[in-house]
Structure formats: C-alpha cells, structure tokens
Write an enzyme that holds these catalytic residues in place. Sequence first.
Site, PDB file in Angstrom:
ATOM      1  CB  THR A 103      -5.085   5.877  -2.779  1.00  0.00           C
ATOM      2  OG1 THR A 103      -6.084   4.952  -3.167  1.00  0.00           O
ATOM      3  CG2 THR A 103      -5.126   6.014  -1.268  1.00  0.00           C
TER       4      THR A 103
ATOM      5  CD  GLU B  84      -3.095  -0.734   0.243  1.00  0.00           C
ATOM      6  OE1 GLU B  84      -2.781  -0.625  -0.958  1.00  0.00           O
ATOM      7  OE2 GLU B  84      -4.262  -0.650   0.649  1.00  0.00           O
TER       8      GLU B  84
HETATM    9  N1  HSE Z   1      -8.049   4.924   4.244  1.00  0.00           N
HETATM   10  C1  HSE Z   1      -7.528   5.047   2.924  1.00  0.00           C
HETATM   11  C2  HSE Z   1      -7.873   6.415   2.389  1.00  0.00           C
HETATM   12  C3  HSE Z   1      -8.138   3.987   2.071  1.00  0.00           C
HETATM   13  O1  HSE Z   1      -9.005   6.831   2.584  1.00  0.00           O
HETATM   14  O2  HSE Z   1      -7.030   7.067   1.793  1.00  0.00           O
HETATM   15  C4  HSE Z   1      -7.765   4.036   0.627  1.00  0.00           C
HETATM   16  O3  HSE Z   1      -8.478   3.034  -0.068  1.00  0.00           O
END
Ligand code: HSE
Length: 299
Positions: free
Chosen positions: A181, A128
């Site tokens: 993201t 990630e």
């Molecule tokens: N918690 C993360 C965000 C999840 O909101 O950036 C990304 O899928």
Amino acid sequence: DKIKIFAPATIANVGPGYDIFGLALEHIGDTIEMSWRDDDQIQIDPLDGFPEIPVAASKNIAGIVAQEMLKKQNIKKGLNIRISKNVMPGSGLGSSGSSAAGAAFALNELLGKPFSSTELIQFAMLGEKATSGKAHADNVAASLLGGFTIIKGYKPLQIFNIPFPENLYIAVVHPQIEVKTSDSKKVLKKELGLDAVIQQGGNIAGLVAGLMGNDFKLIGASMNDLIAEPIRSFLIPGYHQAKKMVLENGAIGCSISGSGPSIFAFTDGKAKAKEIAKLLSDFYNQLEIDNKVYCSAIN
Ligand code: HSE
C-alpha cells in the site's frame, strides 16, 4: 479474561471511493485471541502460515494498536495476542486493517468497553499509518463496523453505514504478486483536473444511490475511478483483460480491491459470483500466476 474475535477482511475504495468507501467480507479475515498477562509484555503469536508477520509489539500492527490503547488508559498490563490470518499481507484485502481493527475491538472488550467505535477506528488507523504511511480509515472502519461504510470526512472523523442490495455478491481474485500500500499510494497523482473531479463525484453519488436504491445498473455504471485505477492497474498483470472478461460475462462492475493486486467484481447473486471467480482463477492460471479466489456477500 480472554477473548476471541473475528475481524473481517475488507475491500477499500470500491471503485470511485478512494479512501472513502469500504465494505466488509464474509468468512475471510483475522481471528484474534487476546488475554492479559501477569507481566507488562505484549507477546504476539502468529498462528498460521504467514511467518513474515513481525512479532515485536512495536512492529506488529495489532501490537502497535494495543500499546496506544493501553497508554491512553494508563494501564501497564501485558497481553498475549494470538493472530490467525487467512488473508495474505499485501493482497489489497485489508490484511493490515483487519489485524488493526481486530486488536482494537478485542482489547476494548477486555478493558470493559471504554472506547466508542469512532475511537476504536482512530486507534486502528494508527496501525494503518505504521504500515502504509497514511492513516486511511476505509479498511479499518469497514472491518470494525461491518457492512458498507462511508468516510464522510477525516477532520473530524465521520463515518456511517449505508444499506446495500441483499443479493449483491462479490467475486475476488488475489493474483499472488505483492503490492505494498505504501508504494501504491506514492504512485498516485496528487492533483485531479476539474473534469475528472466532476466525473468522480458523479460516480461516487451514483454508487451510493445505486446501493441504496437496489439499482444494479446504476451500481455498475458508477464503478469507474479516475484516481487510483488508471495508475494502479499497471501494477496488476492482466488487469484490463480480466475486467473486460468479467463484465462481458455478466458481472455488474469490477475494480481494484484497495491498493491491489486483488481484483473484485460485483454480481447479482451468489451463483454468478462463483462463476466469475472461476473465470478469474482460470484466467490467472493461464497467465501462470498463482492466485486465490473468494466469493462473498457484504457482511
Ligand atoms: N484507500 C487505501 C488505498 C486502501 O487505496 O491506498 C488501501 O487498502
């Protein structure tokens, strides 16, 4: 040795739980096949229609996770990793998270399970980090553990599952515009005022109590988010209208899935989820935005 596993797609944040809440979906996600090679190469083969997935091990999420795990175990063997995705990267449905979680789980099986589930989550978080710049755990934890997961803390990493109503279903629409993201994390405000913290805390507590107590009304009332939704909703065409429409048509609550652009709604029962998914699809068709809808329970 060869293993084939399914890593579910996920909804992260789930309303007020930014970087804290995650849930696993049914039938949607990555299928990963992994086997040892005779040499020390890591070979990635995407088995689907997403050619943009990088195949170099150091750039592919599954490859990055596998390399770190092998390094930790001091193993110099190579791997064939075949990934079939049915969730598009950039959808907000934890596409990178399911590849990372699936690779961690599959390789742990091949290795004879040396790592705990918390360690697997930590390896998957490295994947990630490589994609979004931040090692958030909400997608990978839900994909690895299933169900509804809560990240109690990052330092040290503490994660647990909570029960949820059996009849809680989810309608999801993915309007096919890409939101990264990494970009959608940058746009968020770094600070929150005390009033907002209090409201957010109340919603977090309310959502947990609602899920554990089968209280659909409380779940709905607790879905507001003051961290991500007010800002990210600008990146999603028609978001506020879509949300209003599903709530007027009997959805329990509605928010952005992960970093978007997918939108999800909770419903009481599967039939309602199907009806809401249809409304969302019709809505985006009218806006002439390609879209894909899903219905799912929490898995
Ligand atoms: N918690 C993360 C965000 C999840 O909101 O950036 C990304 O899928």
